[in-house]
Write a protein that holds these residues in place. Structure first.
Motif, PDB file in Angstrom:
ATOM      1  N   THR A  96       0.857  -1.183   0.000  1.00 51.86           N
ATOM      2  CA  THR A  96       0.000   0.000   0.000  1.00 51.86           C
ATOM      3  C   THR A  96       0.890   1.228   0.000  1.00 51.86           C
ATOM      4  O   THR A  96       1.809   1.331   0.811  1.00 51.86           O
ATOM      5  CB  THR A  96      -0.906   0.029   1.254  1.00 51.86           C
ATOM      6  OG1 THR A  96      -1.678  -1.174   1.275  1.00 51.86           O
ATOM      7  CG2 THR A  96      -1.824   1.234   1.236  1.00 51.86           C
ATOM      8  N   ILE A  97       0.623   2.159  -0.903  1.00 48.60           N
ATOM      9  CA  ILE A  97       1.363   3.412  -0.993  1.00 48.60           C
ATOM     10  C   ILE A  97       0.438   4.522  -0.509  1.00 48.60           C
ATOM     11  O   ILE A  97      -0.667   4.672  -1.021  1.00 48.60           O
ATOM     12  CB  ILE A  97       1.791   3.720  -2.445  1.00 48.60           C
ATOM     13  CG1 ILE A  97       2.504   2.526  -3.082  1.00 48.60           C
ATOM     14  CG2 ILE A  97       2.613   4.997  -2.505  1.00 48.60           C
ATOM     15  CD1 ILE A  97       3.841   2.190  -2.512  1.00 48.60           C
ATOM     16  N   ILE A  98       0.900   5.304   0.464  1.00 52.50           N
ATOM     17  CA  ILE A  98       0.101   6.397   1.012  1.00 52.50           C
ATOM     18  C   ILE A  98       0.870   7.693   0.799  1.00 52.50           C
ATOM     19  O   ILE A  98       2.021   7.811   1.212  1.00 52.50           O
ATOM     20  CB  ILE A  98      -0.175   6.186   2.515  1.00 52.50           C
ATOM     21  CG1 ILE A  98      -0.906   4.856   2.722  1.00 52.50           C
ATOM     22  CG2 ILE A  98      -0.988   7.349   3.078  1.00 52.50           C
ATOM     23  CD1 ILE A  98      -0.951   4.404   4.151  1.00 52.50           C
ATOM     24  N   SER A  99       0.220   8.650   0.125  1.00 51.59           N
ATOM     25  CA  SER A  99       0.852   9.946  -0.130  1.00 51.59           C
ATOM     26  C   SER A  99      -0.049  11.057   0.389  1.00 51.59           C
ATOM     27  O   SER A  99      -1.271  10.965   0.314  1.00 51.59           O
ATOM     28  CB  SER A  99       1.066  10.138  -1.636  1.00 51.59           C
ATOM     29  OG  SER A  99       1.492  11.457  -1.906  1.00 51.59           O
ATOM     30  N   ASP A 100       0.577  12.109   0.892  1.00 47.70           N
ATOM     31  CA  ASP A 100      -0.184  13.292   1.314  1.00 47.70           C
ATOM     32  C   ASP A 100      -0.209  14.343   0.202  1.00 47.70           C
ATOM     33  O   ASP A 100      -0.554  15.489   0.426  1.00 47.70           O
ATOM     34  CB  ASP A 100       0.387  13.874   2.605  1.00 47.70           C
ATOM     35  CG  ASP A 100       1.823  14.357   2.458  1.00 47.70           C
ATOM     36  OD1 ASP A 100       2.390  14.269   1.339  1.00 47.70           O
ATOM     37  OD2 ASP A 100       2.393  14.819   3.458  1.00 47.70           O
ATOM     38  N   GLY A 101       0.185  13.933  -0.997  1.00 44.21           N
ATOM     39  CA  GLY A 101       0.210  14.850  -2.126  1.00 44.21           C
ATOM     40  C   GLY A 101       1.549  15.531  -2.294  1.00 44.21           C
ATOM     41  O   GLY A 101       1.751  16.278  -3.240  1.00 44.21           O
ATOM     42  N   SER A 102       2.471  15.287  -1.376  1.00 42.86           N
ATOM     43  CA  SER A 102       3.824  15.838  -1.502  1.00 42.86           C
ATOM     44  C   SER A 102       4.768  14.680  -1.787  1.00 42.86           C
ATOM     45  O   SER A 102       4.347  13.595  -2.153  1.00 42.86           O
ATOM     46  CB  SER A 102       4.225  16.561  -0.211  1.00 42.86           C
ATOM     47  OG  SER A 102       4.447  15.622   0.826  1.00 42.86           O
ATOM     48  N   LYS A 103       6.035  14.917  -1.592  1.00 45.89           N
ATOM     49  CA  LYS A 103       7.026  13.864  -1.810  1.00 45.89           C
ATOM     50  C   LYS A 103       7.179  12.952  -0.602  1.00 45.89           C
ATOM     51  O   LYS A 103       8.017  12.069  -0.601  1.00 45.89           O
ATOM     52  CB  LYS A 103       8.377  14.485  -2.158  1.00 45.89           C
ATOM     53  CG  LYS A 103       8.368  15.277  -3.426  1.00 45.89           C
ATOM     54  CD  LYS A 103       8.236  14.380  -4.609  1.00 45.89           C
ATOM     55  CE  LYS A 103       8.375  15.178  -5.887  1.00 45.89           C
ATOM     56  NZ  LYS A 103       8.293  14.335  -7.048  1.00 45.89           N
ATOM     57  N   ASN A 104       6.384  13.156   0.444  1.00 46.99           N
ATOM     58  CA  ASN A 104       6.414  12.265   1.597  1.00 46.99           C
ATOM     59  C   ASN A 104       5.480  11.098   1.330  1.00 46.99           C
ATOM     60  O   ASN A 104       4.297  11.287   1.090  1.00 46.99           O
ATOM     61  CB  ASN A 104       5.966  13.003   2.863  1.00 46.99           C
ATOM     62  CG  ASN A 104       6.919  14.113   3.219  1.00 46.99           C
ATOM     63  OD1 ASN A 104       8.115  13.933   3.239  1.00 46.99           O
ATOM     64  ND2 ASN A 104       6.368  15.290   3.452  1.00 46.99           N
ATOM     65  N   VAL A 105       6.035   9.901   1.377  1.00 41.97           N
ATOM     66  CA  VAL A 105       5.269   8.710   1.046  1.00 41.97           C
ATOM     67  C   VAL A 105       5.468   7.677   2.138  1.00 41.97           C
ATOM     68  O   VAL A 105       6.573   7.509   2.654  1.00 41.97           O
ATOM     69  CB  VAL A 105       5.746   8.129  -0.310  1.00 41.97           C
ATOM     70  CG1 VAL A 105       5.061   6.826  -0.615  1.00 41.97           C
ATOM     71  CG2 VAL A 105       5.506   9.128  -1.422  1.00 41.97           C
ATOM     72  N   LYS A 106       4.394   6.992   2.482  1.00 39.61           N
ATOM     73  CA  LYS A 106       4.490   5.865   3.408  1.00 39.61           C
ATOM     74  C   LYS A 106       4.175   4.612   2.623  1.00 39.61           C
ATOM     75  O   LYS A 106       3.202   4.565   1.864  1.00 39.61           O
ATOM     76  CB  LYS A 106       3.520   6.020   4.572  1.00 39.61           C
ATOM     77  CG  LYS A 106       3.612   4.880   5.551  1.00 39.61           C
ATOM     78  CD  LYS A 106       2.735   5.095   6.760  1.00 39.61           C
ATOM     79  CE  LYS A 106       2.927   3.928   7.707  1.00 39.61           C
ATOM     80  NZ  LYS A 106       2.211   4.098   8.949  1.00 39.61           N
ATOM     81  N   ILE A 107       4.996   3.603   2.805  1.00 37.91           N
ATOM     82  CA  ILE A 107       4.797   2.330   2.135  1.00 37.91           C
ATOM     83  C   ILE A 107       4.509   1.284   3.197  1.00 37.91           C
ATOM     84  O   ILE A 107       5.326   1.053   4.084  1.00 37.91           O
ATOM     85  CB  ILE A 107       6.038   1.934   1.315  1.00 37.91           C
ATOM     86  CG1 ILE A 107       6.317   3.011   0.262  1.00 37.91           C
ATOM     87  CG2 ILE A 107       5.849   0.568   0.679  1.00 37.91           C
ATOM     88  CD1 ILE A 107       7.613   2.828  -0.473  1.00 37.91           C
TER      89      ILE A 107
END
Length: 122
Positions: A96-107
């Motif tokens: 699962t890839i979670i983004s807040d719309g910026s370059k910060n991503v949680k995988i």
């Protein structure tokens, strides 16, 4: 797919010739996240396509044991150039890839979770 600054390219099961056509058509292919085409089969990967997309994260949907070792380790090496991250479902399970719309991503994966600051440039 665009969400703020974050871009994802979902290629489905595209083999080599559709990848070549996308590059030739000069479509905007740069992406932060790439769902690797055709399950990461190296013989079906157009290196020009991989270079054009230049993803910071590549996800390969595959299953180990289906046709020997999958995904092809040559594909993983191709996508790992320039310190890119590669995740495949054969080793990591669900991804699962979670983004807040910026370059910060949680995988999030079935077996691990990583917070990744995506520092690559498009």
């Amino acid at each position: 797919v665009r969400y703020g600054e974050f871009r994802a390219l979902l290629t489905g099961d595209a083999e080599k010739w559709p990848q070549e056509r996308m590059v030739a058509s000069e479509m905007p292919l740069k992406a932060d996240l790439l769902k690797a085409p055709h399950h990461g089969v190296f013989n079906d990967l157009d290196r020009g396509f991989a270079k054009t997309v230049s993803p910071g994260i590549t996800v390969i949907t595959c299953k180990y044991g289906l046709y020997g070792e999958s995904p092809d380790m040559n594909s993983i090496d191709e996508f790992k150039r320039k310190e890119r991250s590669v995740f495949d479902t054969g080793r990591y399970g669900g991804i699962t890839i979670i983004s807040d719309g910026s370059k910060n991503v949680k995988i999030d994966t079935t077996w691990a979770s990583q917070d990744i600051l995506c520092f690559w440039s498009r």
